[in-house]
Motif scaffolding. Structure first.
Motif, PDB file in Angstrom:
ATOM      1  N   LEU A 180      39.666   7.664  23.346  1.00  0.00           N
ATOM      2  CA  LEU A 180      39.780   6.263  22.955  1.00  0.00           C
ATOM      3  C   LEU A 180      39.112   6.011  21.609  1.00  0.00           C
ATOM      4  O   LEU A 180      39.699   5.372  20.726  1.00  0.00           O
ATOM      5  N   GLU A 181      37.916   6.540  21.436  1.00  0.00           N
ATOM      6  CA  GLU A 181      37.215   6.392  20.154  1.00  0.00           C
ATOM      7  C   GLU A 181      38.036   6.982  19.016  1.00  0.00           C
ATOM      8  O   GLU A 181      38.176   6.370  17.951  1.00  0.00           O
ATOM      9  N   ASN A 182      38.580   8.169  19.220  1.00  0.00           N
ATOM     10  CA  ASN A 182      39.383   8.821  18.181  1.00  0.00           C
ATOM     11  C   ASN A 182      40.646   8.026  17.865  1.00  0.00           C
ATOM     12  O   ASN A 182      41.005   7.872  16.697  1.00  0.00           O
ATOM     13  N   LEU A 183      41.314   7.542  18.906  1.00  0.00           N
ATOM     14  CA  LEU A 183      42.537   6.764  18.671  1.00  0.00           C
ATOM     15  C   LEU A 183      42.231   5.456  17.944  1.00  0.00           C
ATOM     16  O   LEU A 183      42.930   5.094  16.997  1.00  0.00           O
ATOM     17  N   GLU A 184      41.208   4.760  18.407  1.00  0.00           N
ATOM     18  CA  GLU A 184      40.888   3.463  17.793  1.00  0.00           C
ATOM     19  C   GLU A 184      40.382   3.632  16.366  1.00  0.00           C
ATOM     20  O   GLU A 184      40.662   2.791  15.509  1.00  0.00           O
TER      21      GLU A 184
END
Length: 194
Positions: A180-184
């Protein structure tokens, strides 16, 4: 009023209700027995007695205890105490999933997505994860995030990937938090269709 055939006498019998009650009592005893077996199986496993854990879980699974069926399935899937056998694992997971076990649905998703005990079918894997994820099973939600992120078993959809990762992350699934952190972080760079 005169009847040609006399009415049959009313027979007061407690046999029918008692037989149902006996069946219910037997079922309740089996449920209690299976619960106790699983409690002991978990205790044995936590104390390194894998043989006893498997034996008690198998007995509970044979009675129809859903957690016992999943427990035994994981032993076969991972080759713990028994020879690794994905087909047998798949059978136990299928039984438990038929009774609504989201954990079993998650494991079935893994089996289908990876071709373990069954012909590889990523769409079926996705479908099992969707069933479990829609009921809030965090590990399945994480898998759904990955499926939507990469377009595996379904169409790529970054918005849905983020939604499922968020849900899994809220259940402390570490991998989901990282994805999630990487995508956001890269959201403006992400193309929904590529």
């Amino acid at each position: 009023i005169h009847h040609s055939d006399p009415a049959p006498p009313v027979i007061q019998s407690s046999l029918a209700p008692t037989s149902v009650s006996l069946k219910e009592a037997k079922l309740m005893d089996e449920v209690k027995e299976a619960e106790e077996l699983m409690k002991e199986a978990r205790y044995a496993q936590s104390h390194g007695d894998v043989e006893s854990a498997f034996s008690m879980a198998l007995e509970a699974a044979d009675i129809g205890h859903v957690d016992g069926q999943v427990f035994v399935g994981t032993f076969y899937a991972n080759g713990v105490f028994v020879e690794q056998n994905y087909t047998t694992a798949l059978s136990w997971f299928s039984q438990a999933a038929s009774f609504g076990s989201t954990e079993a649905m998650y494991y079935l998703g893994l089996c289908y997505a990876n071709g373990a005990g069954v012909k590889r079918n990523q769409t079926m894997g996705f479908e099992y994860w969707l069933k479990a994820g829609e009921q809030g099973y965090g590990l399945a939600e994480n898998c759904l995030g990955a499926c939507y992120e990469k377009g595996v078993g379904t169409r790529k959809n970054v918005s849905l990937a983020i939604r499922w990762y968020r849900s899994a992350a809220s259940k402390n699934i570490t991998q989901a938090k990282t994805r999630l952190e990487n995508l956001e972080k890269n959201l403006p760079l992400v193309d929904e269709t590529s």
